[in-house]
Scaffold this motif. Sequence first.
Motif, short mmCIF file in Angstrom:
data_model
loop_
_atom_site.label_atom_id
_atom_site.label_comp_id
_atom_site.label_asym_id
_atom_site.label_seq_id
_atom_site.Cartn_x
_atom_site.Cartn_y
_atom_site.Cartn_z
N GLY A 1 -10.74 -65.12 -17.03
CA GLY A 1 -9.82 -65.15 -15.90
C GLY A 1 -10.12 -66.19 -14.83
O GLY A 1 -9.47 -66.21 -13.80
N GLN A 2 -11.08 -67.07 -15.07
CA GLN A 2 -11.44 -68.09 -14.09
C GLN A 2 -11.37 -69.47 -14.72
O GLN A 2 -11.74 -69.65 -15.88
CB GLN A 2 -12.86 -67.86 -13.56
CG GLN A 2 -13.01 -66.53 -12.85
CD GLN A 2 -14.39 -66.39 -12.24
OE1 GLN A 2 -15.01 -67.36 -11.85
NE2 GLN A 2 -14.86 -65.15 -12.16
N THR A 3 -10.90 -70.45 -13.94
CA THR A 3 -10.81 -71.83 -14.40
C THR A 3 -11.75 -72.70 -13.57
O THR A 3 -11.70 -72.66 -12.33
CB THR A 3 -9.37 -72.36 -14.28
OG1 THR A 3 -8.51 -71.51 -15.05
CG2 THR A 3 -9.27 -73.79 -14.77
N HIS A 4 -12.59 -73.46 -14.27
CA HIS A 4 -13.54 -74.36 -13.61
C HIS A 4 -13.65 -75.64 -14.42
O HIS A 4 -13.44 -75.63 -15.65
CB HIS A 4 -14.92 -73.70 -13.48
CG HIS A 4 -14.92 -72.46 -12.67
ND1 HIS A 4 -14.81 -72.44 -11.30
CD2 HIS A 4 -15.02 -71.15 -13.05
CE1 HIS A 4 -14.83 -71.20 -10.86
NE2 HIS A 4 -14.96 -70.39 -11.90
N ASP B 1 -14.98 -59.28 -22.28
CA ASP B 1 -13.91 -58.32 -21.98
C ASP B 1 -12.54 -58.77 -22.51
O ASP B 1 -11.61 -59.05 -21.74
CB ASP B 1 -13.84 -58.08 -20.47
CG ASP B 1 -12.95 -56.90 -20.09
OD1 ASP B 1 -12.46 -56.19 -21.00
OD2 ASP B 1 -12.73 -56.71 -18.88
N PRO B 2 -12.37 -58.83 -23.85
CA PRO B 2 -11.11 -59.32 -24.41
C PRO B 2 -9.90 -58.43 -24.12
O PRO B 2 -8.77 -58.90 -24.23
CB PRO B 2 -11.39 -59.40 -25.91
CG PRO B 2 -12.49 -58.43 -26.14
CD PRO B 2 -13.31 -58.45 -24.88
N ASP B 3 -10.12 -57.16 -23.76
CA ASP B 3 -8.98 -56.32 -23.41
C ASP B 3 -8.29 -56.86 -22.15
O ASP B 3 -7.07 -56.88 -22.07
CB ASP B 3 -9.42 -54.87 -23.19
CG ASP B 3 -9.85 -54.20 -24.48
OD1 ASP B 3 -9.36 -54.62 -25.56
OD2 ASP B 3 -10.68 -53.28 -24.43
N GLN B 4 -9.06 -57.31 -21.18
CA GLN B 4 -8.50 -57.85 -19.95
C GLN B 4 -8.26 -59.36 -20.04
O GLN B 4 -7.33 -59.88 -19.43
CB GLN B 4 -9.41 -57.56 -18.77
CG GLN B 4 -8.79 -57.97 -17.46
CD GLN B 4 -9.52 -57.39 -16.26
OE1 GLN B 4 -10.39 -56.55 -16.38
NE2 GLN B 4 -9.16 -57.85 -15.08
N TYR B 5 -9.09 -60.07 -20.82
CA TYR B 5 -9.00 -61.53 -20.93
C TYR B 5 -8.91 -61.92 -22.41
O TYR B 5 -9.91 -62.29 -23.02
CB TYR B 5 -10.22 -62.20 -20.28
CG TYR B 5 -10.47 -61.70 -18.87
CD1 TYR B 5 -9.65 -62.11 -17.83
CD2 TYR B 5 -11.52 -60.83 -18.61
CE1 TYR B 5 -9.88 -61.65 -16.53
CE2 TYR B 5 -11.76 -60.38 -17.32
CZ TYR B 5 -10.93 -60.78 -16.29
OH TYR B 5 -11.15 -60.33 -15.02
N PRO B 6 -7.73 -61.80 -23.00
CA PRO B 6 -7.60 -61.99 -24.45
C PRO B 6 -7.79 -63.43 -24.94
O PRO B 6 -8.02 -63.63 -26.13
CB PRO B 6 -6.19 -61.50 -24.75
CG PRO B 6 -5.45 -61.60 -23.46
CD PRO B 6 -6.47 -61.43 -22.37
#
Length: 188
Positions: free
Chosen positions: A126-129, A98-103
């Motif tokens: 959008g998540q960091t792990h 989903d690059p539109d939301q998460y470029p």
Amino acid sequence: MIRSLLLAGFACGALALSAVPAIAAPETLQLTPGNMLAQTHSSAILFTITGTYRQLAGTLNFDPVAKTCAVDVTFQTRSLALPNAIVRGQVMSKGFLDPDQYPTTSYKGTCTDNGTVLAGNLTMHGQTHPFDMKVTYRMDGNTLVGLDTAGTLDRYNWGLNGLQMMVGKMIKVTNDISLNGKPPTPAS
């Protein structure tokens, strides 16, 4: 006689010093697609899908003697090149990258375990792990010419839940970084 011994001693000392290899200094490398080959490898129903990031930017600070490093790199999600338009459409969908939301996707890490592990955090979807990779040093004779990293992630941990019937849960990530000015090549 004393003069001859002093000259001989000086010559031996100079010869011994010239045999000591030069100590490599810590370096900083600007990461670009020209010196870093960043790829993902996902298992599909009957084959492996390899994606290659065509746009990335960051830095690698490393000390080959101390075997320390720090990397900070950002990838443009939409730049992930894939084998064909059908696969690309699925991978770039809302249920997957989903690059539109998460470029962007980014990674920040440092070398640990005497330079054999790159330990850090991967921000994707959008998540960091935490995400660690094994480090391999590529040598040409006595010269360090590249750093290669490889690790495997569980895509569900980053919310990549789409395509469950078509793409495996685990994704292998490889990065091949050239330190000698030549284009990077995948580790064998």
